[in-house]
Design an enzyme around this catalytic site. Sequence first.
Site, mmCIF file in Angstrom:
data_model
loop_
_atom_site.group_PDB
_atom_site.id
_atom_site.type_symbol
_atom_site.label_atom_id
_atom_site.label_comp_id
_atom_site.label_asym_id
_atom_site.label_seq_id
_atom_site.Cartn_x
_atom_site.Cartn_y
_atom_site.Cartn_z
ATOM 1 N N LYS A 12 0.851 -1.187 0.000
ATOM 2 C CA LYS A 12 0.000 0.000 0.000
ATOM 3 C C LYS A 12 0.885 1.234 0.000
ATOM 4 C CE LYS A 12 -4.480 1.012 0.258
ATOM 5 N NZ LYS A 12 -5.427 0.432 -0.712
ATOM 6 N N THR A 57 -3.910 -5.037 0.698
ATOM 7 C CA THR A 57 -3.296 -3.726 0.924
ATOM 8 C C THR A 57 -4.190 -2.846 1.790
ATOM 9 O OG1 THR A 57 -4.194 -2.731 -1.103
ATOM 10 C CG2 THR A 57 -2.078 -3.880 -1.275
ATOM 11 N N ASP A 58 -5.497 -3.070 1.755
ATOM 12 C CA ASP A 58 -6.381 -2.318 2.641
ATOM 13 C C ASP A 58 -6.099 -2.662 4.102
ATOM 14 O OD1 ASP A 58 -8.790 -0.474 2.734
ATOM 15 O OD2 ASP A 58 -9.544 -2.175 3.916
ATOM 16 N N PHE A 153 34.525 27.102 -10.046
ATOM 17 C CA PHE A 153 34.593 25.917 -10.906
ATOM 18 C C PHE A 153 35.552 26.218 -12.035
ATOM 19 C CE2 PHE A 153 32.770 22.921 -14.161
ATOM 20 C CZ PHE A 153 33.186 21.769 -13.510
ATOM 21 N N ARG A 170 31.368 32.055 -7.864
ATOM 22 C CA ARG A 170 30.035 31.900 -8.424
ATOM 23 C C ARG A 170 29.004 31.690 -7.315
ATOM 24 N NH1 ARG A 170 29.538 25.635 -10.723
ATOM 25 N NH2 ARG A 170 30.291 24.609 -8.813
ATOM 26 N N ASN A 241 22.671 20.730 -9.292
ATOM 27 C CA ASN A 241 23.267 22.065 -9.361
ATOM 28 C C ASN A 241 22.202 23.022 -9.886
ATOM 29 O OD1 ASN A 241 24.884 24.304 -9.597
ATOM 30 N ND2 ASN A 241 26.561 23.244 -10.615
ATOM 31 N N HIS A 243 21.365 25.991 -11.236
ATOM 32 C CA HIS A 243 22.140 27.028 -11.914
ATOM 33 C C HIS A 243 21.495 28.409 -11.781
ATOM 34 C CE1 HIS A 243 24.649 23.954 -13.585
ATOM 35 N NE2 HIS A 243 23.635 23.378 -14.197
#
Length: 288
Positions: A12, A57-58, A153, A170, A241, A243
């Site tokens: 579930k 699943t219930d 960088f 940067r 990243n 940008h």
Amino acid sequence: MSTFLTDHQYGKQSVRLVHVDRGADRHRLCDLTVDVTLTGDMADSYHSGDNSKVLATDSQKNTVYAFARQFGVANPEALGLRLARHFVDSQPAVSRARVGLVWHGWQPTDDCHSFRRVGAEHRTVTITHDGERSWLVGGVSGLTLLKTTGSEFRGYPRDPYTTLPEAADRLLATTVQARWRYASAEPDAAWDDDFRSARSALIDAFASTHSRSLQQTLHAMACGVLDAVPSIVEVRLALPNKHHLLVDLTAFQLDNPAAVYVATEEPYGLIEGTVARTGAGDPGLAWW
């Protein structure tokens, strides 16, 4: 045609649970999304539709709610451990249970009984139990960080398709997706303290590391978590990243001394890595 079932699991997903602890002086709100995934001796359901070994699943959903009422929700780790162990211990056909929890943050306002939702950041927990051992993986998602200096960088290879200029200073931004594996899954561990320490370590390392690449920053952040929380043995990070590009204002006879940027969504670089303590051992099913 000859075939065989190579793998199977079911469960579930996206069980929404809100639990209110009505203390005398202040209420405590816990907002979770819970995923349950089970595997084991249930191939007959796939082959012939025989559901005699399939826990509905219930029923899994109802167990989440019943456990929240019976045991409370002190933290997502404790609830997840109870659930994972219950599904394996109570169902002979289930050999492995995985419970994933996402904690949606709310903060109290000045009123002791009202709250405000906290952004896109979430605490995450995944517990796997196989009947003998439990693995616990904590984490955080959606933690967005930005620094306006202290990042560069340079020195990367240049080929015929390289147009990116080197950056000596940067703006660096990312949205952290972090997961960390604990050495053990003890029910009474200080999960809340460990989470807060790990989150703080990620933020501190991002801010304090002079970044020559986002890869270097990732390594520093992971090591910061391992230094801060002895119970954590392995850290996995995914850092997009985010940008931010300087806007060219020359058409308007204006300079732009690293003041005006455009934030872009796509495309973006994605940096991933895992750092583990020496001797941490094989994680086995920890990341399953």
